[in-house]
Design a protein around this motif. Structure first.
Motif, PDB file in Angstrom:
ATOM      1  N   LYS A 101      25.258  68.478 -26.398  1.00  0.00           N
ATOM      2  CA  LYS A 101      24.732  68.164 -27.551  1.00  0.00           C
ATOM      3  C   LYS A 101      23.092  67.777 -27.963  1.00  0.00           C
ATOM      4  O   LYS A 101      22.644  67.919 -26.724  1.00  0.00           O
TER       5      LYS A 101
ATOM      6  N   LEU B   6      21.255  75.588 -16.492  1.00  0.00           N
ATOM      7  CA  LEU B   6      21.977  75.601 -17.671  1.00  0.00           C
ATOM      8  C   LEU B   6      22.690  76.855 -18.207  1.00  0.00           C
ATOM      9  O   LEU B   6      24.380  76.281 -18.007  1.00  0.00           O
ATOM     10  N   ARG B   7      22.443  77.783 -18.120  1.00  0.00           N
ATOM     11  CA  ARG B   7      23.297  78.646 -18.899  1.00  0.00           C
ATOM     12  C   ARG B   7      24.177  78.934 -17.227  1.00  0.00           C
ATOM     13  O   ARG B   7      25.048  79.750 -17.351  1.00  0.00           O
TER      14      ARG B   7
ATOM     15  N   LYS C 149      27.167  73.358 -22.297  1.00  0.00           N
ATOM     16  CA  LYS C 149      26.510  73.165 -23.680  1.00  0.00           C
ATOM     17  C   LYS C 149      26.605  72.305 -24.505  1.00  0.00           C
ATOM     18  O   LYS C 149      27.387  71.462 -24.677  1.00  0.00           O
TER      19      LYS C 149
ATOM     20  N   GLY D 299      27.707  77.771 -17.348  1.00  0.00           N
ATOM     21  CA  GLY D 299      27.772  77.398 -18.408  1.00  0.00           C
ATOM     22  C   GLY D 299      28.098  76.330 -19.101  1.00  0.00           C
ATOM     23  O   GLY D 299      28.521  76.207 -20.091  1.00  0.00           O
TER      24      GLY D 299
END
Length: 332
Positions: free
Chosen positions: A318, A310-311, A316, A314
Motif C-alpha cells: 500500500k 519488490l518487483r 505491491k 511481485g
C-alpha cells in the motif's frame, strides 16, 4: 547600567570564554581512532564519516585498523600495534570502534590504566562485559533494529508470520544472542532460529532448508565468509547467493545490504555511532569529566526499500508503506 543587564553581559562573557577554551582545545587535539575491521568494510566507512563530520577541522585524526573481520587471529597483534601507535602519538583522546577493539585493545591497554579519555561506539555486548563505564571510558552501544525491521517488512510481505536470523559465526554473532533473548517475545513475527554458519556452503544449505520454514530471512552479515576455495567473500557477493538459495525475501539492517539486494530494513546508522562518540569526546576535551558522560545506545533508524526486490517478488505494498522510506535499486 541595570543589574539585570550586567548579569546578561557577564553571562555572555563567560559563555565566550568557555566556547573559546573548547575551541582552543579542539583545534589542537590529536585523536587516535582504532577500528576493529578493515578500511574497505562499509560499516567502518559509515562510522568514519560520522567521526569526521564532527572532528574534521577540529582535531587531527589517525586511524588504525585491526582487520579482525578478515583475519581473527591477527587481532592481538594488531591491538599491540595500535597501542604502540598510541604511545608514539600520545593522543588527547581515543575512539574505539566495535567490540574487538574493546576486548583486544582498550581493556588490556587503556581502561583504568591511563588518563586518556576513550569513547567507544559500535559495541554489541553489554557494557559490563568490558567493565564499562570506567574511569576514562564511556561511549555508545549498537543494537540492531530487529523488531522495527520485521514490523516494516510486514507492510511489504503479505502474511509474514515467521522469520529466521542468519549471519556469519563470529564474536559479534554471539553477542547478538543476548539482544535476541531480551527482545524475542516482543517480535511481531515468530523467530524460528538464529543461525551462524562458518562457511559459505553451510550458509547456502541453511538458507535452502529455511525456505519451507521461514517467510523471510533477516540477513545480518556474511562479510569475509570463506567459500570452498578459501576465498573471502564480501556481502555484495554473498547476498545474491543467499537470496537465490532461499527464494524468498531477505530483510536486514544496513543500507549497503539493501543495495546488494535485500528487500528492506530499518537500518542502524554507522554515522550516528561515529558522530555521537566524537561529540562525547569533544565534551571531555572541553572539560567535562568522563564520569559525567553517560553510555547511550543508538536511537536513530531509517527505512529503506529495494524496489528491484519488490518487483522480483511481485510485491505491491500500500502507498502508506512507502511514505518516508528511501527507495533504491539493486547495485545503486
Amino acid at each position: 547600567m541595570s543589574g539585570k543587564m550586567r548579569y546578561v553581559l557577564a553571562g555572555f562573557a563567560v559563555g565566550i570564554v568557555v566556547m573559546a577554551g573548547l575551541a582552543a582545545v579542539a583545534s589542537a587535539c590529536n585523536v587516535l581512532v582504532v577500528m576493529s575491521y578493515d578500511d574497505t568494510y562499509p560499516w567502518e566507512q559509515e562510522v568514519r564519516d560520522g567521526i569526521e563530520s564532527v572532528l574534521n577541522g577540529r582535531c587531527e585524526l589517525t586511524y588504525s585498523y585491526m582487520d579482525t573481520n578478515r583475519y581473527s587471529d591477527v587481532g592481538p597483534q594488531k591491538a599491540e600495534e595500535a597501542y604502540n601507535l598510541y604511545q608514539q602519538l600520545q593522543p588527547d583522546g581515543v575512539i574505539a570502534v566495535d567490540d574487538n577493539a574493546q576486548s583486544m585493545f582498550v581493556v588490556p591497554y587503556l581502561k583504568d590504566k591511563t588518563q586518556t579519555p576513550v569513547m567507544f561506539c559500535g559495541v554489541n555486548a553489554e557494557p559490563d562485559v568490558y567493565g564499562y563505564p570506567a574511569s576514562n571510558v564511556s561511549g555508545m552501544l549498537e543494537r540492531l533494529h530487529i523488531f522495527e525491521t520485521v514490523l516494516f517488512a510486514q507492510q511489504l510481505v503479505p502474511n509474514l508470520k515467521t522469520f529466521a536470523i542468519v549471519q556469519k559465526n563470529s564474536s559479534t554473532a554471539e553477542m547478538l544472542v543476548q539482544q535476541i533473548e531480551q527482545e524475542q517475545e516482543t517480535y511481531p513475527a515468530k523467530l524460528i532460529g538464529h543461525y551462524r554458519p562458518t562457511a559459505l556452503a553451510e550458509a547456502l544449505k541453511i538458507a535452502a532448508e529455511l525456505k519451507t520454514q521461514a517467510d523471510v530471512l533477516f540477513y545480518e552479515t556474511f562479510d569475509k565468509i570463506s567459500d570452498e576455495n578459501g576465498q573471502l567473500l564480501t556481502d555484495a557477493e554473498v547476498v545474491p547467493m543467499i537470496a537465490a538459495a532461499f527464494g524468498k525475501p531477505l530483510i536486514g539492517n544496513n543500507a549497503y545490504h539493501i543495495r546488494d539486494g535485500v528487500l528492506c530494513a530499518v537500518i542502524k546508522l554507522g554515522e550516528e555511532q561515529g558522530s555521537v562518540a566524537a561529540q562525547k569526546l569533544l565534551q571531555v576535551l572541553g572539560g567535562t569529566p568522563v564520569s559525567d558522560i553517560p553510555i547511550e545506545r543508538n536511537k536513530k533508524g531509517k527505512r529503506i526499500i529495494n524496489v528491484t526486490a519488490l518487483r522480483r517478488f511481485g510485491l505491491k505494498p500500500k502507498p502508506i508503506a512507502l511514505q518516508g522510506a528511501e527507495l533504491i535499486e539493486t547495485g545503486k
